[in-house]
Scaffold this motif. Structure first.
Motif, PDB file in Angstrom:
ATOM      1  N   ALA A  59     -10.936  -9.809  23.985  1.00 35.66           N
ATOM      2  CA  ALA A  59     -11.930  -8.910  23.398  1.00 35.66           C
ATOM      3  C   ALA A  59     -11.197  -7.802  22.657  1.00 35.66           C
ATOM      4  CB  ALA A  59     -12.832  -8.315  24.477  1.00 35.66           C
ATOM      5  N   ALA A  60     -11.771  -7.369  21.548  1.00 33.91           N
ATOM      6  CA  ALA A  60     -11.201  -6.266  20.773  1.00 33.91           C
ATOM      7  C   ALA A  60     -12.334  -5.437  20.199  1.00 33.91           C
ATOM      8  CB  ALA A  60     -10.311  -6.791  19.651  1.00 33.91           C
ATOM      9  N   ALA A  61     -12.102  -4.132  20.140  1.00 33.41           N
ATOM     10  CA  ALA A  61     -13.106  -3.226  19.572  1.00 33.41           C
ATOM     11  C   ALA A  61     -12.484  -2.497  18.396  1.00 33.41           C
ATOM     12  CB  ALA A  61     -13.574  -2.222  20.627  1.00 33.41           C
ATOM     13  N   MET A  62     -13.219  -2.490  17.277  1.00 36.65           N
ATOM     14  CA  MET A  62     -12.792  -1.769  16.084  1.00 36.65           C
ATOM     15  C   MET A  62     -13.914  -0.822  15.683  1.00 36.65           C
ATOM     16  SD  MET A  62     -11.009  -4.745  13.787  1.00 36.65           S
ATOM     17  CE  MET A  62     -12.332  -5.935  13.945  1.00 36.65           C
ATOM     18  N   GLU A  63     -13.521   0.331  15.180  1.00 33.92           N
ATOM     19  CA  GLU A  63     -14.495   1.330  14.758  1.00 33.92           C
ATOM     20  C   GLU A  63     -14.100   1.837  13.377  1.00 33.92           C
ATOM     21  OE1 GLU A  63     -16.106   4.214  17.790  1.00 33.92           O
ATOM     22  OE2 GLU A  63     -14.998   5.606  16.521  1.00 33.92           O
ATOM     23  N   ARG A  64     -15.107   2.024  12.519  1.00 34.99           N
ATOM     24  CA  ARG A  64     -14.848   2.546  11.180  1.00 34.99           C
ATOM     25  C   ARG A  64     -15.565   3.885  11.050  1.00 34.99           C
ATOM     26  NH1 ARG A  64     -12.955  -0.144   6.925  1.00 34.99           N
ATOM     27  NH2 ARG A  64     -13.665  -2.171   7.676  1.00 34.99           N
ATOM     28  N   SER A  65     -14.833   4.894  10.605  1.00 32.67           N
ATOM     29  CA  SER A  65     -15.431   6.211  10.405  1.00 32.67           C
ATOM     30  C   SER A  65     -16.358   6.178   9.195  1.00 32.67           C
ATOM     31  CB  SER A  65     -14.336   7.269  10.206  1.00 32.67           C
ATOM     32  OG  SER A  65     -13.644   7.022   8.993  1.00 32.67           O
ATOM     33  N   ALA A  66     -17.161   7.216   9.048  1.00 30.55           N
ATOM     34  CA  ALA A  66     -18.091   7.287   7.923  1.00 30.55           C
ATOM     35  C   ALA A  66     -17.359   7.294   6.590  1.00 30.55           C
ATOM     36  CB  ALA A  66     -18.969   8.532   8.047  1.00 30.55           C
ATOM     37  N   ASP A  67     -16.102   7.779   6.575  1.00 29.56           N
ATOM     38  CA  ASP A  67     -15.334   7.793   5.330  1.00 29.56           C
ATOM     39  C   ASP A  67     -14.491   6.528   5.143  1.00 29.56           C
ATOM     40  OD1 ASP A  67     -13.485   8.366   7.302  1.00 29.56           O
ATOM     41  OD2 ASP A  67     -12.611  10.091   6.281  1.00 29.56           O
ATOM     42  N   GLY A  68     -14.698   5.516   5.995  1.00 30.16           N
ATOM     43  CA  GLY A  68     -14.076   4.213   5.782  1.00 30.16           C
ATOM     44  C   GLY A  68     -12.786   3.942   6.516  1.00 30.16           C
ATOM     45  N   LEU A  69     -12.286   4.868   7.331  1.00 31.42           N
ATOM     46  CA  LEU A  69     -11.034   4.674   8.062  1.00 31.42           C
ATOM     47  C   LEU A  69     -11.278   3.756   9.254  1.00 31.42           C
ATOM     48  CD1 LEU A  69      -8.049   5.430   8.387  1.00 31.42           C
ATOM     49  CD2 LEU A  69      -8.797   7.358   9.785  1.00 31.42           C
ATOM     50  N   LEU A  70     -10.538   2.647   9.330  1.00 30.10           N
ATOM     51  CA  LEU A  70     -10.692   1.660  10.395  1.00 30.10           C
ATOM     52  C   LEU A  70      -9.665   1.911  11.490  1.00 30.10           C
ATOM     53  CD1 LEU A  70     -12.155  -1.021  11.236  1.00 30.10           C
ATOM     54  CD2 LEU A  70     -10.187  -2.183  10.253  1.00 30.10           C
ATOM     55  N   GLU A  71     -10.116   1.799  12.734  1.00 28.84           N
ATOM     56  CA  GLU A  71      -9.216   1.994  13.868  1.00 28.84           C
ATOM     57  C   GLU A  71      -9.516   0.925  14.918  1.00 28.84           C
ATOM     58  OE1 GLU A  71      -8.069   5.479  17.087  1.00 28.84           O
ATOM     59  OE2 GLU A  71      -9.503   5.910  15.511  1.00 28.84           O
ATOM     60  N   PRO A 123     -18.997  -2.040   9.949  1.00 30.95           N
ATOM     61  CA  PRO A 123     -19.763  -1.168   9.042  1.00 30.95           C
ATOM     62  C   PRO A 123     -19.229   0.264   9.029  1.00 30.95           C
ATOM     63  CG  PRO A 123     -21.000  -1.559  11.061  1.00 30.95           C
ATOM     64  CD  PRO A 123     -19.760  -2.416  11.133  1.00 30.95           C
ATOM     65  N   ASP A 124     -19.375   0.947   7.899  1.00 33.45           N
ATOM     66  CA  ASP A 124     -19.004   2.364   7.838  1.00 33.45           C
ATOM     67  C   ASP A 124     -19.815   3.132   8.872  1.00 33.45           C
ATOM     68  OD1 ASP A 124     -17.198   1.943   5.819  1.00 33.45           O
ATOM     69  OD2 ASP A 124     -18.505   2.638   4.208  1.00 33.45           O
TER      70      ASP A 124
END
Length: 169
Positions: free
Chosen positions: A34-46, A112-113
């Motif tokens: 399992a992996a979790a990714m998050e994208r900030s409102a300004d498009g930065l992916l982590e 998604p952003d």
């Protein structure tokens, strides 16, 4: 119903909503990764978190096996056999981890952003447990057959290698 090997994507429009679903996903029957990714409102992916069922088993198991073979050489043989076995097991785990990284790169455009994506690799006898988890946490669900997804990752790797070759790297 026969067992399906899938990559299941849980999409969260709100970036903070993924954590409880990720924690619960670790207990899904048939889960492998399992992996979790998050994208900030300004498009930065982590990449926020990852989980691999059985992580470290190959390293320790190979080390123990090497140590047993090393018994033939006495105490020093046990030490050298364990070290060599652990190194081989670790190499196998590192290879699997690098493949996981390539898979996350392929999935990154689907985050998604301002939102998040939890990707789970799972062998499913039924889609019920994952679907229930998604519904409980308000996530969208998309299933990709593991073989089709593996081909997508390999195609992306070939394209990247071709790009490096064209650049003269």
């Amino acid at each position: 119903m026969s067992e399906q090997h899938n990559v299941v994507l849980l999409t969260f429009p709100d970036g903070g909503a993924w954590r409880p679903a990720f924690e619960e996903a670790q207990h899904l029957p048939g889960l492998r990764y399992a992996a979790a990714m998050e994208r900030s409102a300004d498009g930065l992916l982590e990449i926020k978190d990852t989980f691999t069922r059985g992580a470290g088993v190959a390293t320790v198991g190979s080390g123990v096996l090497g140590g047993l073979v090393g018994l033939l050489g006495g105490p020093v043989g046990v030490l050298l056999g364990f070290a060599a076995g652990a190194a081989l097991g670790n190499a196998a785990e590192e290879h699997a981890a690098s493949e996981g990284g390539a898979a996350l790169i392929v999935l990154s455009p689907r985050v998604p952003d301002g939102g998040a994506l939890v990707a789970v690799e799972v062998r499913e006898a039924s889609p019920g447990p994952v679907d229930e988890l998604a519904a409980k946490h308000g996530a969208g669900v998309e299933r990709i057959d593991e073989h089709a997804f593996t081909e997508q990752v390999r195609a992306a790797e070939r394209k990247a290698e071709q790009g490096r070759a064209d650049d003269g790297s």
